[in-house]
Design a protein around this motif. Structure first.
Motif: not given
Lengths: 157, 563
Positions: B2-6, B27-37, B135-139, B165-171
């Motif tokens: 289970e992972l977040s979109g980011s 602003g809109a990509i901050m969740n991803v940048y938090d994971e980059v960190y 759920k579509d993100l990995p594909r 980017t915040a939603q949790m889903g199966h990866f």
């Protein structure tokens, strides 16, 4: 002046967000003509079928087909000459008109009365696109107040 | 898992072996940048403008052959990135660009920093996605990388709303690709290949016309072998510089608007053109009705829509160039006699002797062509060469001695000024062992000058060589030739002190007006291992020659300019 030909294309695409904008954007961006375009899902699949009527010189038509193929969601582009092609038209006619001969005309063009109201009837015809042209010319004498054409749908045979 | 979109974005990049991402948060990509960190799989390089992030990823991709990756935020972050997408698309460069988007619930409300990103990117990417469900993100990410690098490569844009980017889903990152609708053709049709070989056999004056596809397909070795085996002279497009190697006796040089005489004459007099992955750009063909009008044409391209788009093709072969040439080689060995083309080779050699590429050197003032030749003499194959756009770009293509593919990075199709510096940063990150030179102009360099900061911060020691003629030189040249010297808005003599400018960023600057100064500055710059800028004061009115005026014919070149 290069010779322009009319071409019917049946395009099978993934039925996903934005696919229609990819197709229409391709035509707009490259300056291709769209004479008509219809789209509907193909039952029990994840696909849609677009019927596009376009026109252009032979090299342009070849590019249109190739560019359609190139789009990632395009499954198939059918360009065979062997199509059954039909189009539908709706025509609103005021009741005040003399309907003499209308019945015979509707019969000749696979037509019927689709709807009616207090002061109008709507007739519907479904036929080959050039016969629809003819019908719409002929129906003018009843002074129609509104005409809607569907664009072609086609099936390869 | 289970992972977040980011987190999925990070994991997908890890699975794709991405080692560097260029980007700019918002602003809109901050969740991803938090994971980059939080991660340490890949390095993130903060550029100082989104356009530069894309050019850097593009430069990285061209130099390495890998997919370049960039992150940008929504709205202006994305619109700034569009030039980078278009640049990569025109030159078929594999990239994956991930942009933030406003949350799904706010899409369509004209929210803060909202723009229809996929609507804007559609005509300048190979494909794009708006991710509506985590759920579509990995594909989607798997497909994005696959589409970017396969077939005719190109940029793929993935727009991810902030809530996704915040939603949790199966990866579970797909191990293989199953795309119902996208299946590029790699193997050439054997019957067509056979016919092509027969056409070569029948020809008396064949010419190899090599395009950027030879770089993308990593087909340089095969193309060189084929050319040698058949003894067929070759010309390269701007995008193909380095494929044959300039020391190769079969290479005539670059063709087209600023191509050399022998290359353009070869195209005009050939009876067979063997086109390996070019796209018949208008800067190459000139007037179409006169273009190679005596030649039958074999065209090998992985993109069927490229074949027959500009000129009718007699022998179309759809397939990966490397693959196709590999298949052609054994047939050529059996059937082609290279001695047959000797008279043709001799004729072209004579053309080259009559009108070689040339310029008039001077001891009073530095010539831009001299500077390029000099860098070639001093650095040769030790340097990767990037350029901006304009006169310096054409001179670099003409006068630098290229010896291998991916040594030359230039915005060919879109002609994007401001490409050079960020692309050089990307190239240096990809290939740190090489010296990376950015030949630029006093116009172009100011279009992404802020990237000096990126280079200095990350110690990416690129050497910028400004061929400073205090003009928007190429436009000025056209004004001289075709607009009766009305120099409308091309005089750039009001300009910054480039030495002080780079010093203020923390790099080293040199101003050069003589050959000795040039040699000294270049040596110091290369050895300093810091970000450098050499401001070379060159002849203001030098023109790029020869020239085929737009819409002119290749066999009717302007070889010199007379007042």
């Amino acid at each position: 002046m290069e010779h322009y030909t009319r071409r019917v294309l049946s395009v099978i695409v993934l039925n996903e967000d934005g696919v229609l904008s990819r197709i229409s954007g391709l035509f707009a961006g490259r300056g291709y003509n769209i004479d008509s375009l219809t789209v509907a899902p193909i039952p029990k699949t994840n696909l849609s079928r677009l019927t596009i009527v376009t026109s252009g010189s032979a090299p342009v038509l070849e590019q249109i087909v190739k560019q359609l193929h190139k789009l990632i969601p395009t499954y198939k582009v059918i360009e065979s000459g062997q199509f059954v092609e039909k189009e539908m038209a709706l025509v609103k006619i005021p009741l005040a008109e003399d309907f003499n001969g209308l019945d015979a005309m509707l019969k000749a063009y696979n037509g019927t009365i689709a709807s009616s109201g207090e002061d109008f009837i709507v007739v519907m015809v479904a036929d080959d696109y050039d016969r629809i042209d003819n019908f719409l010319k002929a129906v003018k004498k009843y002074n129609p107040t509104d005409i809607v054409r569907s664009g072609s749908v086609a099936m390869d045979i | 898992m289970e992972l977040s979109g980011s987190q999925m974005v990070i994991e997908a990049l890890r699975k794709e072996n991405v080692s560097v991402v260029f980007g700019y948060p918002g602003g809109a990509i901050m969740n991803v940048y938090d994971e980059v960190y939080k991660q340490n799989y890949f390095k993130h390089i903060l550029t100082r403008h989104e356009q530069a992030a894309l050019h850097a990823a593009d430069g990285y991709a061209r130099a390495s052959g890998e997919v370049g990756v960039a992150f940008v935020t929504s709205g202006p972050g994305f619109t700034n990135a569009v030039t980078g997408l278009a640049t990569a698309y025109m030159d078929s460069i594999p990239m994956v660009v991930i942009s933030g988007q406003v949350p799904i619930s706010m899409i369509g409300t004209d929210a803060f920093q909202e723009i229809d990103a996929v609507g804007i990117s559609r005509p300048c990417v190979k494909h794009n996605y708006l991710v509506k469900d985590v759920k579509d993100l990995p594909r989607i990410l798997k497909e994005a990388f696959y589409i970017a690098r396969s077939g005719r490569p190109g940029p793929v844009h993935v727009d991810i709303p902030k809530d996704v980017t915040a939603q949790m889903g199966h990866f579970a990152y797909p191990s293989e690709i199953k795309m119902q609708t996208y299946k590029p053709t790699y193997k050439g049709n054997p019957r067509q290949i056979k016919k092509a070989i027969e056409a070569i056999q029948a020809a008396k004056r064949p010419v190899l016309y090599i395009g950027g596809g030879a770089i993308n397909s990593n087909a340089s070795a095969e193309v060189r072998e084929f050319a040698k085996l058949c003894g067929i002279p070759a010309v390269e497009t701007l995008m193909a510089r380095g494929v044959m190697g300039d020391e190769n006796p079969l290479l005539l040089g670059m063709l087209g608007m600023h191509g050399c005489y022998s290359a353009n004459m070869a195209m005009s007099e050939a009876d067979l053109m063997i086109a390996f992955g070019p796209r018949f750009d208008d800067r190459v063909t000139g007037k179409l009705s006169e273009f190679a009008k005596h030649a039958k044409i074999i065209h090998v391209d992985i993109d069927p829509s490229s074949i027959g788009k500009i000129v009718p093709i007699d022998y179309p072969i759809v397939g990966d160039l490397k693959n196709v040439v590999e298949a052609m080689i054994p047939l050529a060995k059996e059937q082609i006699d290279e001695s047959k083309y000797k008279p043709w080779r001799d004729l072209l050699k004579r053309y080259d002797e009559i009108h070689p590429l040339k310029y008039e050197d001077s001891n009073e003032i530095l010539k831009p062509q001299w500077a390029i030749e000099r860098v070639g003499q001093l650095l040769g194959d030790k340097a990767i060469i990037c350029t901006d756009v304009g006169q310096h770009q054409m001179w670099a293509a003409q006068f630098y001695p290229f010896s291998y593919p991916r040594q030359w990075l230039s915005s060919g199709g879109l002609g994007t000024m401001g490409y050079g510096l960020p692309a050089a940063i990307g190239a240096k990150v990809a290939v740190p062992s090489k010296t990376v030179i950015n030949f630029t102009g006093d116009g172009s360099i100011l279009m992404n000058i802020q990237e000096l900061m990126t280079a200095v911060e990350n110690n990416v020691a690129v050497v910028n060589i400004i061929l400073n003629n205090q003009f928007l030189g190429m436009v000025r040249q056209w004004q001289t030739f075709f607009y009766n010297k009305r120099y409308s808005s091309t005089d750039l003599s009001v300009q910054p002190d480039f030495v002080k400018l780079i010093e203020s960023f923390g790099g080293r600057g040199f101003r050069v007006t003589t050959k000795d100064e040039f040699d000294k500055a270049l040596k110091e710059a290369v050895e300093s291992n810091t970000v450098c800028m050499i401001d070379v004061q060159v002849d203001r009115f030098e023109n790029v020659l020869p020239m085929v005026p737009a819409g002119g014919t290749l066999y009717n070149m302007m070889l010199e300019y007379k007042e």
